[in-house]
Design a protein around this motif. Structure first.
Motif, PDB file in Angstrom:
ATOM      1  N   TRP A  47       0.788   4.029  -3.053  1.00 61.82           N
ATOM      2  CA  TRP A  47       0.412   5.427  -2.857  1.00 61.82           C
ATOM      3  C   TRP A  47       1.601   6.345  -3.141  1.00 61.82           C
ATOM      4  O   TRP A  47       1.436   7.496  -3.568  1.00 61.82           O
ATOM      5  CB  TRP A  47      -0.137   5.636  -1.454  1.00 61.82           C
ATOM      6  CG  TRP A  47      -1.513   5.069  -1.293  1.00 61.82           C
ATOM      7  CD1 TRP A  47      -1.872   3.981  -0.555  1.00 61.82           C
ATOM      8  CD2 TRP A  47      -2.707   5.553  -1.904  1.00 61.82           C
ATOM      9  NE1 TRP A  47      -3.214   3.744  -0.667  1.00 61.82           N
ATOM     10  CE2 TRP A  47      -3.762   4.692  -1.484  1.00 61.82           C
ATOM     11  CE3 TRP A  47      -2.998   6.606  -2.768  1.00 61.82           C
ATOM     12  CZ2 TRP A  47      -5.078   4.873  -1.909  1.00 61.82           C
ATOM     13  CZ3 TRP A  47      -4.315   6.787  -3.188  1.00 61.82           C
ATOM     14  CH2 TRP A  47      -5.330   5.935  -2.759  1.00 61.82           C
ATOM     15  N   THR A  50      -8.245   1.195   2.875  1.00 63.37           N
ATOM     16  CA  THR A  50      -6.786   1.147   2.881  1.00 63.37           C
ATOM     17  C   THR A  50      -6.268   1.352   4.293  1.00 63.37           C
ATOM     18  O   THR A  50      -6.863   2.087   5.084  1.00 63.37           O
ATOM     19  CB  THR A  50      -6.203   2.231   1.949  1.00 63.37           C
ATOM     20  OG1 THR A  50      -4.771   2.225   2.064  1.00 63.37           O
ATOM     21  CG2 THR A  50      -6.725   3.613   2.289  1.00 63.37           C
ATOM     22  N   ARG A  73      -3.434  -1.206  -3.509  1.00 64.51           N
ATOM     23  CA  ARG A  73      -3.463   0.079  -2.794  1.00 64.51           C
ATOM     24  C   ARG A  73      -4.709   0.188  -1.912  1.00 64.51           C
ATOM     25  O   ARG A  73      -4.743   0.967  -0.947  1.00 64.51           O
ATOM     26  CB  ARG A  73      -3.415   1.251  -3.767  1.00 64.51           C
ATOM     27  CG  ARG A  73      -4.680   1.446  -4.576  1.00 64.51           C
ATOM     28  CD  ARG A  73      -4.490   2.505  -5.646  1.00 64.51           C
ATOM     29  NE  ARG A  73      -5.718   2.745  -6.396  1.00 64.51           N
ATOM     30  CZ  ARG A  73      -6.179   1.962  -7.350  1.00 64.51           C
ATOM     31  NH1 ARG A  73      -5.499   0.874  -7.696  1.00 64.51           N
ATOM     32  NH2 ARG A  73      -7.301   2.251  -7.975  1.00 64.51           N
ATOM     33  N   ALA A  74      -5.737  -0.587  -2.240  1.00 68.03           N
ATOM     34  CA  ALA A  74      -6.972  -0.587  -1.452  1.00 68.03           C
ATOM     35  C   ALA A  74      -7.734  -1.867  -1.751  1.00 68.03           C
ATOM     36  O   ALA A  74      -7.554  -2.490  -2.800  1.00 68.03           O
ATOM     37  CB  ALA A  74      -7.830   0.627  -1.785  1.00 68.03           C
ATOM     38  N   GLU A 121       0.812  -1.217   0.000  1.00 66.60           N
ATOM     39  CA  GLU A 121       0.000   0.000   0.000  1.00 66.60           C
ATOM     40  C   GLU A 121       0.846   1.268   0.000  1.00 66.60           C
ATOM     41  O   GLU A 121       0.610   2.181  -0.806  1.00 66.60           O
ATOM     42  CB  GLU A 121      -0.935   0.001   1.220  1.00 66.60           C
ATOM     43  CG  GLU A 121      -2.123  -0.915   1.095  1.00 66.60           C
ATOM     44  CD  GLU A 121      -3.018  -0.825   2.309  1.00 66.60           C
ATOM     45  OE1 GLU A 121      -4.240  -0.705   2.138  1.00 66.60           O
ATOM     46  OE2 GLU A 121      -2.491  -0.866   3.437  1.00 66.60           O
TER      47      GLU A 121
END
Length: 221
Positions: A65, A176, A107-108, A61
């Motif tokens: 990001w 997230t 990422r989510a 993650e």
């Protein structure tokens, strides 16, 4: 495979996995649900392609990001100097949008819910949603609610607003564990909007998202 949509059973057959495993992939957001029991064919094709890319790994993650930040022209100051340098180098050599989407997949995590109409305004106030106007999309694609939420807030939000887990629901929450104050800022960028659009079940939006990502990668080199 014919048509734009597949049943869970058809998706499982295309992937060579069990129906239960296909459902888990849909629950995790690796496959895109269109409605109850229906999977977007493009997401199945994309998943197959990502699995064929043996050297392509999904980023953690904080790294994913970080990539959003760098593609936005921002500093990813939560990354170490060495990690940030490596990430910049990797972004400069990525030429395929599917490669980027594979790396950014974690990422989510996408959760799908059904909600009473009265709860939707409160929900929109609590989530961070990408800005489609950054992609030149000025009209609503559909009536769904789609946005980011801190993973630690998911249970309380679902309980307080009466959200019901439903694969065919119109509420898509992208949870997230990354620092959500940073996520709110990054969600407001063009790369974040393009990433969400590129995995949309709406063909028009998906095309715009993919083109934007291709342009971002080209500009970063």
């Amino acid at each position: 495979m014919a048509g734009e949509f597949l049943t869970i059973k058809e998706a499982a057959s295309a992937l060579g996995v069990s129906t239960r495993h296909a459902r888990r992939l849909a629950d995790a957001g690796s496959l895109s649900r269109v409605a109850r029991g229906l999977i977007d064919r493009t997401s199945v094709d994309r998943y197959i392609q990502s699995q064929r890319q043996g050297r392509t790994r999904t980023w953690a993650e904080h790294t994913a990001w970080g990539a959003v930040a760098l593609l936005s022209g921002l500093d990813a100051d939560w990354l170490g100097v060495v990690q940030a340098s490596r990430l910049r180098s990797t972004l400069r050599v990525i030429t395929d949008v599917d490669d980027l989407l594979t790396r950014m997949r974690d990422r989510a995590r996408v959760r799908t819910y059904d909600a009473h109409r009265a709860a939707l305004p409160r929900l929109r106030d609590q989530i961070a949603s990408t800005n489609l106007r950054l992609l030149g999309i000025t009209d609503a694609v559909d009536e769904s609610v789609d946005g980011y939420l801190a993973a630690t807030d998911l249970d309380d939000t679902a309980r307080s607003l009466g959200l019901r887990a439903d694969a065919g629901g119109s509420v898509f929450l992208r949870t997230t564990g990354f620092a959500f104050d940073r996520v709110r800022d990054l969600v407001a960028t063009t790369p974040a909007a393009a990433l969400d659009a590129a995995t949309s079940t709406d063909p028009r939006l998906r095309g715009v998202g993919r083109r934007t990502l291709a342009e971002l990668l080209e500009a970063y080199r």
